[in-house]
Write an enzyme that holds these catalytic residues in place. Sequence first.
Site, PDB file in Angstrom:
ATOM      1  N   ARG A 101      19.420  51.360  57.523  1.00  0.00           N
ATOM      2  CA  ARG A 101      18.563  51.583  56.490  1.00  0.00           C
ATOM      3  C   ARG A 101      17.590  52.648  56.634  1.00  0.00           C
ATOM      4  NH1 ARG A 101      16.054  46.090  53.917  1.00  0.00           N
ATOM      5  NH2 ARG A 101      14.865  46.374  55.955  1.00  0.00           N
ATOM      6  N   THR A 105      13.925  54.442  51.495  1.00  0.00           N
ATOM      7  CA  THR A 105      14.399  54.283  50.365  1.00  0.00           C
ATOM      8  C   THR A 105      15.131  52.836  50.316  1.00  0.00           C
ATOM      9  OG1 THR A 105      16.688  55.277  51.239  1.00  0.00           O
ATOM     10  CG2 THR A 105      15.087  56.686  49.829  1.00  0.00           C
ATOM     11  N   ASP A 197      13.155  42.243  62.562  1.00  0.00           N
ATOM     12  CA  ASP A 197      14.249  43.220  62.727  1.00  0.00           C
ATOM     13  C   ASP A 197      15.240  42.642  63.627  1.00  0.00           C
ATOM     14  OD1 ASP A 197      15.695  45.564  63.482  1.00  0.00           O
ATOM     15  OD2 ASP A 197      14.378  46.769  62.388  1.00  0.00           O
ATOM     16  N   ASP A 200      16.404  45.285  66.680  1.00  0.00           N
ATOM     17  CA  ASP A 200      15.407  45.527  67.543  1.00  0.00           C
ATOM     18  C   ASP A 200      15.202  44.298  68.472  1.00  0.00           C
ATOM     19  OD1 ASP A 200      14.884  48.148  66.741  1.00  0.00           O
ATOM     20  OD2 ASP A 200      13.283  47.566  65.463  1.00  0.00           O
TER      21      ASP A 200
HETATM   22  C1  PRP Z   1      19.528  45.693  59.261  1.00  0.00           C
HETATM   23  C2  PRP Z   1      20.349  44.416  59.222  1.00  0.00           C
HETATM   24  C3  PRP Z   1      21.443  44.913  58.151  1.00  0.00           C
HETATM   25  C4  PRP Z   1      20.460  45.673  57.398  1.00  0.00           C
HETATM   26  C5  PRP Z   1      20.224  44.825  55.968  1.00  0.00           C
HETATM   27  O1  PRP Z   1      19.877  46.685  59.892  1.00  0.00           O
HETATM   28  O2  PRP Z   1      21.231  44.256  60.662  1.00  0.00           O
HETATM   29  O3  PRP Z   1      22.388  45.868  58.694  1.00  0.00           O
HETATM   30  O4  PRP Z   1      19.128  45.874  57.842  1.00  0.00           O
HETATM   31  O5  PRP Z   1      19.324  45.148  55.125  1.00  0.00           O
HETATM   32  P1  PRP Z   1      19.785  45.313  53.706  1.00  0.00           P
HETATM   33  O6  PRP Z   1      20.390  44.115  53.121  1.00  0.00           O
HETATM   34  O7  PRP Z   1      18.536  45.853  52.861  1.00  0.00           O
HETATM   35  O8  PRP Z   1      20.695  46.664  53.591  1.00  0.00           O
HETATM   36  P2  PRP Z   1      19.234  48.131  60.396  1.00  0.00           P
HETATM   37  O9  PRP Z   1      19.458  49.122  59.088  1.00  0.00           O
HETATM   38  O10 PRP Z   1      17.669  47.847  60.744  1.00  0.00           O
HETATM   39  O11 PRP Z   1      20.003  48.565  61.302  1.00  0.00           O
HETATM   40  P3  PRP Z   1      20.142  48.294  63.084  1.00  0.00           P
HETATM   41  O12 PRP Z   1      20.986  46.859  62.965  1.00  0.00           O
HETATM   42  O13 PRP Z   1      20.771  49.400  63.682  1.00  0.00           O
HETATM   43  O14 PRP Z   1      18.846  47.862  63.495  1.00  0.00           O
HETATM   44  N1  URA Z   2      16.944  43.965  58.306  1.00  0.00           N
HETATM   45  C1  URA Z   2      16.510  43.134  59.382  1.00  0.00           C
HETATM   46  O1  URA Z   2      16.609  43.405  60.581  1.00  0.00           O
HETATM   47  N2  URA Z   2      15.565  42.307  58.944  1.00  0.00           N
HETATM   48  C2  URA Z   2      15.041  42.191  57.751  1.00  0.00           C
HETATM   49  O2  URA Z   2      14.174  41.234  57.544  1.00  0.00           O
HETATM   50  C3  URA Z   2      15.626  43.038  56.825  1.00  0.00           C
HETATM   51  C4  URA Z   2      16.619  43.921  57.232  1.00  0.00           C
END
Ligand code: PRP
Ligand code: URA
Length: 206
Positions: A101, A105, A197, A200
């Site tokens: 994400r 945005t 997160d 993370d």
């Molecule tokens: C997180 C999560 C989803 C997304 C959800 O991933 O694992 O993929 O956010 O958010 P949304 O419904 O608003 O799209 P992130 O983008 O943080 O990536 P990561 O798993 O690599 O940390």
């Molecule tokens: N992605 C995450 O990892 N946690 C949240 O709460 C939302 C998006």
Amino acid sequence: MLKVLNHPLINHKLTTMRKIETGTKDFRENLDEIAGLMAYEITRNLETEDIEITTPICKTIGKQLTKKIVLVPILRAGLGMVDGIRELIPTAKIGHVGLYRNEETLRPCEYYAKFPLELSSATVFILDPMLATGGSASAAISLVKNHGATDIKLICLVGVQQGIDKVQKDHPDVDIYLAAKDEKLNDIGYIVPGLGDAGDRLFGTK
Ligand code: PRP
Ligand code: URA
């Protein structure tokens, strides 16, 4: 179709994951276990077909799954759900979708996609612990559809109404399964109360 599983064992493990003091090892183990429990529930209605077999005693008619299963984790956090499901469905093939994400945005950016050939004839499980705005899930579903998938289920741990609405509007044919439905998103797009997160916490990157 939306189904919130709301199962006592899943709720117990999810509570451990939500706690701020839960470290990477316990977070990862609980995610793995919840994914397995969710898969057991979700696969309850998978189609089977009759197959003639011979037991040590006689011929009989058994059952086998009609369609192959393909798991598609959304990187990174979805990776934490693969092993728990593969323990139940060891023949499942694995595709990968890389999305992150944009922090401002909140829109998903694609950086990787690779799928097994069976995508168009398989039941596809898209895996991601978090359904927040729904942008990532919706983009991942569009990607697998563009590669031929037609039978798709979205499996997330925690979701909110905004994400559910987005996926149902963009992909009304896709069933959504959640372990729990949370209250809302905060002003930076995190699920409340959520678990922080997921990527993370799973990989220890913050
Ligand atoms: C997180 C999560 C989803 C997304 C959800 O991933 O694992 O993929 O956010 O958010 P949304 O419904 O608003 O799209 P992130 O983008 O943080 O990536 P990561 O798993 O690599 O940390
Ligand atoms: N992605 C995450 O990892 N946690 C949240 O709460 C939302 C998006």
